[in-house]
Design a protein around this motif. Sequence first.
Motif, short mmCIF file in Angstrom:
data_model
loop_
_atom_site.label_atom_id
_atom_site.label_comp_id
_atom_site.label_asym_id
_atom_site.label_seq_id
_atom_site.Cartn_x
_atom_site.Cartn_y
_atom_site.Cartn_z
N ASP A 113 48.01 42.66 30.68
CA ASP A 113 48.54 41.73 31.36
C ASP A 113 48.20 42.39 32.88
O ASP A 113 49.18 43.06 33.12
CB ASP A 113 49.26 41.04 30.90
CG ASP A 113 49.41 39.45 32.20
OD1 ASP A 113 48.68 39.61 33.59
OD2 ASP A 113 50.11 38.70 32.16
N THR A 114 47.13 42.28 33.36
CA THR A 114 46.16 43.17 34.51
C THR A 114 47.03 42.30 35.85
O THR A 114 47.33 43.03 36.97
CB THR A 114 45.16 42.86 34.49
OG1 THR A 114 44.31 42.40 34.33
CG2 THR A 114 44.37 44.59 33.82
N LYS A 128 33.13 42.54 44.20
CA LYS A 128 33.03 41.45 42.75
C LYS A 128 32.34 41.68 42.41
O LYS A 128 30.56 41.42 42.02
CB LYS A 128 33.27 40.45 44.04
CG LYS A 128 34.69 40.68 44.67
CD LYS A 128 34.39 39.21 45.53
CE LYS A 128 36.39 39.34 46.40
NZ LYS A 128 36.20 38.49 47.33
N PRO A 129 32.28 41.53 40.79
CA PRO A 129 31.23 41.23 40.14
C PRO A 129 30.68 39.16 39.73
O PRO A 129 31.20 38.78 40.48
CB PRO A 129 31.14 41.65 38.58
CG PRO A 129 33.25 41.33 38.43
CD PRO A 129 32.89 41.80 40.07
N LEU A 130 29.15 38.92 39.45
CA LEU A 130 29.54 37.41 38.96
C LEU A 130 30.86 37.17 38.25
O LEU A 130 31.15 37.91 37.06
CB LEU A 130 28.61 37.90 38.51
CG LEU A 130 27.48 36.10 38.24
CD1 LEU A 130 28.11 35.18 39.70
CD2 LEU A 130 26.56 36.06 37.41
N GLU A 154 31.35 39.90 32.48
CA GLU A 154 31.46 40.49 33.61
C GLU A 154 33.77 40.15 34.06
O GLU A 154 33.77 41.20 34.75
CB GLU A 154 31.28 39.47 34.72
CG GLU A 154 29.20 40.05 34.44
CD GLU A 154 28.70 39.28 33.62
OE1 GLU A 154 29.20 38.38 33.01
OE2 GLU A 154 26.98 39.49 33.48
N ASP A 155 34.07 39.45 33.30
CA ASP A 155 35.16 39.48 33.91
C ASP A 155 36.10 40.46 33.00
O ASP A 155 37.27 40.98 33.27
CB ASP A 155 36.02 38.22 33.62
CG ASP A 155 35.59 36.98 34.88
OD1 ASP A 155 34.58 37.10 35.42
OD2 ASP A 155 35.66 35.76 34.17
N ARG A 211 38.62 45.75 32.98
CA ARG A 211 38.57 46.90 32.66
C ARG A 211 39.19 48.10 33.82
O ARG A 211 39.99 48.57 34.16
CB ARG A 211 37.64 47.58 32.19
CG ARG A 211 37.85 48.64 31.01
CD ARG A 211 35.85 49.35 31.16
NE ARG A 211 35.24 49.19 32.80
CZ ARG A 211 34.52 48.78 32.39
NH1 ARG A 211 33.53 48.59 31.12
NH2 ARG A 211 33.21 48.36 33.89
N ASP A 212 38.28 47.63 35.51
CA ASP A 212 37.94 48.87 36.38
C ASP A 212 39.91 48.16 36.90
O ASP A 212 39.87 49.02 37.66
CB ASP A 212 37.11 48.39 37.58
CG ASP A 212 35.35 48.45 36.43
OD1 ASP A 212 35.82 49.07 35.07
OD2 ASP A 212 34.87 47.69 36.84
N ILE A 213 39.76 47.59 37.37
CA ILE A 213 41.29 46.71 37.68
C ILE A 213 42.13 47.73 36.97
O ILE A 213 43.08 48.10 37.75
CB ILE A 213 41.47 45.10 37.60
CG1 ILE A 213 40.52 44.21 38.55
CG2 ILE A 213 43.06 44.79 38.17
CD1 ILE A 213 40.72 43.05 38.14
#
Length: 75
Positions: free
Chosen positions: A3-4, A31-33, A39-40, A45-47
Amino acid sequence: MCDTRILAKIVLPGLPGYRLDRVLAACGLTKPLLHRAAEDAAACRDIFLSLWETYESRSGADIIRLAPAFFRFRV
């Protein structure tokens, strides 16, 4: 499952909210789409990678000690 949002609350206390776009901005990520599954997922993952790097460098914590705080295990 990780859970990020919980990790963001630990690493970035005091944000006005923990929506995906706010956490991305706080991490300095583009911010991606949003609201598209792929994308979410990539944004989460990046977060995670950004927050983990920040938390680990501050506290020297290891993933085993933090597991109960932000991982949810299902059987």
